[in-house]
Write a protein that holds these residues in place. Structure first.
Motif, PDB file in Angstrom:
ATOM      1  N   ARG C 384      43.392  37.629  31.948  1.00 54.68           N
ATOM      2  CA  ARG C 384      43.134  38.359  32.948  1.00 54.68           C
ATOM      3  C   ARG C 384      42.991  37.896  34.410  1.00 54.68           C
ATOM      4  NH1 ARG C 384      39.018  40.403  35.468  1.00 54.68           N
ATOM      5  NH2 ARG C 384      37.660  38.826  34.559  1.00 54.68           N
ATOM      6  N   ARG C 385      42.211  36.772  34.519  1.00 53.25           N
ATOM      7  CA  ARG C 385      42.141  36.384  35.654  1.00 53.25           C
ATOM      8  C   ARG C 385      43.294  35.850  36.309  1.00 53.25           C
ATOM      9  NH1 ARG C 385      36.399  32.781  36.501  1.00 53.25           N
ATOM     10  NH2 ARG C 385      35.191  33.978  35.236  1.00 53.25           N
ATOM     11  N   LYS C 386      44.182  35.167  35.639  1.00 58.06           N
ATOM     12  CA  LYS C 386      45.363  34.865  36.020  1.00 58.06           C
ATOM     13  C   LYS C 386      46.440  35.868  36.524  1.00 58.06           C
ATOM     14  CE  LYS C 386      46.425  30.795  36.158  1.00 58.06           C
ATOM     15  NZ  LYS C 386      46.249  30.429  37.153  1.00 58.06           N
ATOM     16  N   ALA C 387      46.228  36.834  35.710  1.00 56.55           N
ATOM     17  CA  ALA C 387      47.390  37.908  35.982  1.00 56.55           C
ATOM     18  C   ALA C 387      46.713  38.811  37.416  1.00 56.55           C
ATOM     19  CB  ALA C 387      47.225  39.126  34.727  1.00 56.55           C
ATOM     20  N   GLU C 388      45.395  38.763  37.400  1.00 59.26           N
ATOM     21  CA  GLU C 388      44.763  39.386  38.921  1.00 59.26           C
ATOM     22  C   GLU C 388      45.331  38.310  39.764  1.00 59.26           C
ATOM     23  OE1 GLU C 388      40.762  40.038  38.086  1.00 59.26           O
ATOM     24  OE2 GLU C 388      41.123  41.937  37.167  1.00 59.26           O
TER      25      GLU C 388
END
Lengths: 361, 497, 445
Positions: C384-388
């Motif tokens: 999730r962090r990476k996608a954001e």
């Protein structure tokens, strides 16, 4: 009585302190609200503990006895092109170095450079039992032991009697310049200050004279000054009145030394942040209290009218949750408004002054 | 008792008690001391921290609050019979107000993340310890952390405006406020740097600074370390106010080149990095003046980084230097002492002389602008007696700092490492005053007990044992050799293996 | 009166926590490397901010320096393997700490042999064993994986019944599997031959995204590179190697010793995980008769981006439309192989590509081999962090150098409702070359 209450030496001060149950130190007495003893308390006059003990211009630090006048220190520094960047007030009135620390008073230039707390390096003081204690050091960086030097800032003689202080100083800037700008009103002035807060301008001082006059001070190399003033005006999107030279210096000295405060009014320092200014203004405006905001409206300086009781200001500040301190005048207690510290303050006080020789904080 | 009290505050997953969970908490970045706590709790709210402190107080259990565990003085070393309150998860930036230039953060917030959050508003958080990418604001506050750029902007205490604090008995107080100028005694100023012994700061109001209009950095090379030290003194004396002024000697340069490869000039004895900040009109002019001073002070080469990336690399080389010394030597002692900056050259020459006399290599990397030395004493721990010889040299360097009118610590703090040196720097009355303060704020002596001073009961025991002589090293450091199952009296054991 | 505080001048910062007592000779040949890594760690904590598990969990035992401490305790015999196991298992093996470490600690050379050491001494429960077996027996074998993936898709309706990790595995399967594309045994160079290489085809990649290999072959050909794709090659063994199954890893490696010819300029990989796996062969076979062979193959294995960059890329034409492209560093490329500039240089060579850099490039996306199957919670948070971070760049597409990252990032972009194309670096290059020549073969990013 054999004990002198105006000692010339530390040992005499210790003896004097131990010889009395209730004691309050005083320097030159330029902040009488802090140094006037309550009933039954004697004054320990430390204005005799004078002299610069060590000053190495290349080191940019000095050590002086607490009763040394700021005038003497500023003169010695000026000879070497240096100054006290925290810009202590009431120099002309004879204020002492110890007094400036005890009152915790910094002037307009503290906006950029920092206050007394940021320049003090070390202290020697007598605790409530007359023990001579040293804290901090004489070098510009030091993390050894509890930072009692900082505690002395603003302690108003209630936590100890300072006898010697070490400070760092800065080289004097080559040139100064001031721009005064008139805004449409308080809101406009505060909005402009908000914009200035994040601008890379290196403003030395930013004062607000309500309702809408801003005082902006620059310092640095003379050659750079015209371009910087122009850039400043560009950011302000309005032109102001420029002031340079001797006149400019005199103007700020008057501000710093409260020339704008009427003879019969008391000087009160209040800590706040710019966003609290409108609330305070709303309370003070109807009372016709002369006032001025320093350090980018992190300090409110009030000229509290002599005929108004200190109690009234105490309540006013409490209603806003702000803390203030009377420097002059004769309030029953110098600290007004909501002060923090609570149990921590009580415990520290009990350690430094176990028998309650000094007045309560 | 303790565990059931903690169980009432935390879910089981946030109370660590197994050996494998506790072992990694046994030390911080001062690895010569280790102690195994009874438990580690992972707090996720300030209420939990307050409740934990209250439980500790009720049960008489000592605690240490721990952020990222990067203390170089053993500040977050656990207490054997106590617990660790881990604050890593309390790491939010609660509020950022650009117009007031303030941020309110939780104690576990990471130093560089505060600056990162402020950057879009053209603001930054000034104190920049070398470990800024991971060290927590709570730890910075407890130890009044410094950094390369505190030459101009001051130490942590100049950037902490206020805090909500839980005292060691669980009472909550508020110190300071939002304003940069306090009124009344500077309680906040006293709390900063109290090494966790006055309580735990829970919500911290920080002062932010506007980013400079222009930053210019210059790297200068010298034929000797002493020459570099003298050049630093000349820059200060010339009335220039750099934001940072850092010196590295040949060994430190070698270490940096082995690690982050900053590309410093080759074959030089010492280098100095000086950084100027301010509006561009001033900085550009001051830069010319600075170059003149440096050349006049004997710089053999003066170099300005080509771009921001290269400047960042120059700084990375400097900031990684402590750890990078691992490339040069299997073991080393990090020292932290201060001398008056006019005596830098003299101090460095003396360190060189001592190094030669002891036959031990010393790498130097330090904050020249404020006279804050960081000699790194290199040795090989596997050699018999090497550690002792290195420690002796470290002690002599510290004593030199005191002799020259300086301090035994500029920014790392006393904690475990310099406990024995505090009495060399301060008199009996001075230390007694600090102890009185400690007793008044924490009568039960549970907050980070054993740091800065020995706990009271141990002092009494030591004095009773031999009232005239200073106790043996074993009483302070634990017995030499492999640590026993649990060190007596709760003292951390020395990792002598 | 004596001073109240004893004067004992003996307390300093000794920067070496882990003066270990590991009896090197009693352990496997890799004990030397393990001991060296432990010895070099000074516990400074500079690794913490780039460690994905520490960032997500905020616990010392889930950090590199914490795990080093635990591995030391186990190797010294002070702690049982099982005690330390939960925290060692939690390591994603991204090697970000190796990049971050100023002291030069080779954590990779500690954790990999340690896992093999520990695996021999562990008792796993049957579910664990089953899952690990399932992964080990399918993922490395394209045909089996293809069948398993189909079965898995059929099993989706039963998702709610599947326990955590098996469920996570199902979630990662794509909606549709692309058709298998057999690779030619030899792909000749277009025009003059500048080099000859062998391609390590990657196993999961062949099933999940066969077009990556096709694109790789075309880009190499256009650059005058002849490519052999040895039929006999198998999995690189990285999955087994990183989960402590060193015997299985060795078996895979041996097959590859035989499969790859000597008459090539390099063995190229286009999956970061495979590349880093092969490069670990030397340590895997340390002290055995095959060590020389292993090191030799490891040394001539190189990521395709590095090979092309060093060979000198033929200037690619522009894409049909300008592209805002975020480049995502695969950990096994950036950290394990130190490859960051080559792929960027290749992409930047396309005239109308604007390369964007996400924040926190060091942080793993959570894919990490089979980590997203074994620790789905942590992997999800990282994903999730990476996608954001990638979305925050304003990119229109994402390029990366590893099939695992590609799948993970796609899944998490989808979860955020932003289905940006996520492609391999070579696919972007392929598109530039192919669109210009009017060839319909290139996949559209």
């Amino acid at each position: 009585m054999s004990v002198r209450l105006r000692p010339d030496a530390v040992e005499e001060a210790q003896e004097a302190l131990r010889g009395h149950e209730r004691v309050l130190p005083r320097g030159a007495g330029t902040k009488p609200a802090l140094s006037s003893p309550p009933d039954g308390t004697v004054t320990l006059d430390v204005s005799g503990l004078t002299g610069i003990e060590e000053y190495d211009p290349e080191e940019l630090t000095f050590t002086a006895r607490a009763g040394t006048s700021l005038g003497e220190i500023e003169a010695a520094l000026a000879e070497n092109g240096q100054y006290l960047p925290f810009d202590p007030p009431l120099v002309a009135a004879g204020a002492t170095l110890g007094g400036a620390v005890a009152a915790g008073t910094s002037g307009p230039l503290r906006y950029r450079s920092g206050g007394v707390r940021d320049f003090i390096l070390g202290v020697r003081f007598l605790d409530g039992e007359g023990r001579l204690v040293r804290a901090g050091g004489r070098v510009v960086k030091n993390a050894a032991g509890f930072d009692l030097s900082k505690l002395m800032v603003g302690s108003a003689g209630r936590l100890g009697v300072m006898v010697e202080l070490s400070f760092k100083v800065f080289p004097q800037p080559q040139a100064w310049a001031t721009l005064t700008v008139d805004c449409a009103g308080l809101d406009d002035a505060l909005a402009l200050m908000g914009a200035l807060a994040t601008a890379p301008l290196d403003l030395e001082a930013l004062d607000l004279e309500p309702p809408g006059r801003l005082w902006l001070r620059l310092a640095g190399l003379a050659d750079a000054m015209p371009a910087r003033l122009e850039r400043l005006e560009g950011i302000l999107e309005r032109s102001g009145e420029r002031l340079e030279g001797e006149e400019e210096g005199a103007l700020w000295r008057e501000v710093r030394d409260f020339a704008w405060v009427a003879e019969d009014a008391a000087i009160v320092k209040v800590a706040l942040v710019p966003k609290r200014v409108p609330e305070l203004e709303a309370k003070l405006e109807p009372l016709a209290v002369k006032r001025r905001y320093g350090a980018g409206a992190n300090i409110a300086w009030l000229a509290w009218p002599g005929e108004r009781p200190a109690q009234e200001l105490d309540e006013l500040l409490r209603s806003l949750g702000l803390a203030g301190v009377f420097l002059t005048g004769s309030p029953p207690k110098p600290m007004v408004g909501t002060h923090r510290g609570g149990a921590f303050a009580q415990r520290v006080k009990s350690a430094l002054d176990p028998s309650g020789r000094f007045p309560d904080v | 008792m303790l565990l059931s009290a903690l169980g009432a505050i935390y879910p089981p997953a946030r109370i660590l008690t197994s050996r494998a969970e506790l072992a990694p908490y046994e030390c911080d970045a001062l690895t010569s001391f280790r102690a195994s706590p009874r438990a580690v709790v992972l707090a996720e709210s300030t209420d939990e921290v307050v409740e934990t402190v209250r439980a500790c107080h009720r049960l008489g259990v000592p605690y240490v609050a721990r952020g990222s565990g990067t203390s170089l003085s053993g500040g977050s070393l656990p207490i054997e019979e106590g617990i660790v309150i881990a604050l890593n998860r309390l790491n939010r930036i609660l509020e950022l107000d650009p117009e007031q230039r303030t941020a309110v953060v939780e104690p576990g917030a990471i130093n560089s993340q505060v600056s990162a959050a402020a950057a879009p508003h053209n603001l930054f958080y000034a104190p920049d310890p070398s470990s800024q990418s991971i060290c927590s604001i709570g730890g910075n506050l407890a130890f009044n952390a410094g950094g390369a750029h505190c030459l101009k902007h001051g130490m942590t205490s100049s950037s902490v405006l206020g805090a909500k604090v839980v005292l060691p008995d669980g009472e909550l107080v508020e110190l300071g406020g939002e304003s940069i100028e306090p009124v009344g005694p500077d309680w906040m100023g006293l709390f900063v740097g109290s090494e966790g012994m006055f309580g735990i700061a829970l919500e911290i109001t920080l002062r932010l600074m506007p980013s400079a209009d222009r930053t210019r950095t210059v790297l200068s090379a010298y034929e000797s370390l002493e020459a570099a030290g003298n050049a630093a003194a000349k820059v200060v004396a010339a009335g220039l106010l750099p934001v940072a002024m850092e010196i590295m000697d040949k060994l430190a340069i070698e270490a940096a080149e082995g690690s982050v490869k900053p590309g410093y000039p080759e074959g030089i004895e010492a280098l100095m990095i000086v950084e100027l900040e301010g509006d561009h009109e001033t900085v550009d002019r001051e830069f010319e003046q600075l170059l003149e001073v440096l050349e006049g002070a004997g710089a053999t080469e003066v170099r300005e980084p080509d771009d921001d990336a290269q400047r960042a690399l120059y700084w990375e080389g400097r900031k990684s230097a402590f750890s990078a010394v691992g490339w040069l030597s299997p073991d080393y002692i990090v020292q932290d002492g201060v001398v008056p900056r006019t005596r830098l050259g003299e101090a460095l020459a003396e360190i060189g002389r001592l190094s030669e006399e002891h036959g031990i290599r010393v790498a130097n990397v330090f904050h020249a602008g404020d006279g804050n030395l960081h000699p790194l004493i290199l040795f090989k721990g596997s050699e018999e007696g090497a550690l002792e010889r290195a420690e002796e040299l470290a002690g002599e360097i510290l004593r030199m700092c005191i002799r020259l009118g300086g301090s035994v610590t500029g920014e790392h703090g006393i904690a475990m490492e310099k406990r024995a040196f505090l009495p060399e720097m301060f008199g009996e009355e001075d230390i007694e005053m600090m102890r009185r303060l400690w007793r008044a704020v924490d009568p039960a002596q549970i907050a980070n007990r054993g740091k800065m001073f020995l706990p009271e009961e141990e002092l009494e025991r030591d004095e009773a044992a031999d009232p005239d002589a200073a106790p043996s090293s074993a009483a302070v450091a634990g017995t030499a050799g492999p640590p026993p199952g649990g060190a007596s009296s709760g003292e951390a054991r020395r990792d002598t293996r | 009166m004596s001073l109240p505080v004893p004067i004992v001048l003996r307390r300093f910062t000794v920067s070496l926590p882990v003066l270990h007592e590991i009896k090197i000779h009693q352990h496997e040949p890799q004990a030397e490397e393990m001991a060296a890594a432990i010895e070099q760690c000074i516990h400074c904590g500079f690794c913490l901010p780039t460690c994905p598990t520490h960032v997500v969990l905020g616990e010392e035992m889930d950090s590199p320096r914490g795990r080093i401490f635990l591995m030391k305790e186990v190797l010294e015999g002070n702690m049982e393997v099982e005690e330390a196991a939960p925290f060692i298992d939690c390591c994603v093996g991204c090697d970000a700490c190796v990049t971050a470490c100023p002291s030069g600690v080779r954590y990779d050379e500690l954790i990999v042999p340690y896992r093999a050491h520990a695996e021999e001494r562990r008792e796993r429960d049957w579910r664990d064993r089953l899952l690990r077996r399932l992964i080990a027996e399918t993922l490395p074998y394209p045909r089996r994986f293809r069948v398993a993936a189909r079965l898995g898709r059929l099993a989706r309706p039963l998702r709610r019944l599947a326990p955590g990790r098996a469920g996570a595995m199902l979630d990662l399967l794509p909606e549709t599997l692309p058709r298998a594309r057999p690779l030619p045994e030899l792909q000749p160079a277009d025009g003059e031959r500048r080099a000859r290489v062998a391609l390590l085809a990657g196993c999961a990649q062949q099933v999940l995204a066969p077009e990556i290999n096709s694109a790789t072959l075309r880009v190499l050909a256009r650059n005058g590179v002849e490519v052999v794709v040895p039929r006999e090659q198998g999995c690189c063994g990285a999955l087994d190697l990183h989960s402590g199954a060193s015997a299985r890893a060795k078996a895979h490696a041996r097959r590859n010793f035989r499969a790859f010819p000597d008459d090539v300029d390099a063995v190229v990989t286009n999956a970061a995980g495979c590349g880093s796996g092969v490069r670990e062969y030397g340590l895997l076979f340390k002290g055995s008769a095959e060590e020389g062979q292993a090191r030799e193959l490891a040394e001539r294995t190189v990521d395709v981006s590095v090979f092309l960059d060093e060979l000198g890329l033929k200037p690619p034409p522009p894409l049909p439309e300008p592209l805002e492209l975020a480049y995502q560093d695969a950990c096994h490329l950036a950290h394990a192989q130190g490859v960051r500039s080559a792929p960027r240089a290749l992409l930047a060579a396309i005239p109308n590509v604007n390369l964007l850099e996400p924040d926190d490039w060091e942080l793993c996306c959570g894919s990490a081999g089979t980590y997203n199957i074994e620790k789905p919670d942590v992997a999800d948070e990282l994903g999730r962090r990476k996608a954001e971070a990638l979305l925050a760049t304003g990119a229109e597409a994402v390029a990366t150098g590893n099939i695992g990252c590609l799948t993970q990032i796609e899944a998490h972009l989808r979860a955020l409702g932003r289905e940006l194309p996520v492609v391999h670096t070579l696919q972007v290059l392929d598109r530039a070359y192919e669109q210009a020549s009017g060839s319909p073969r290139a996949a559209s990013p």
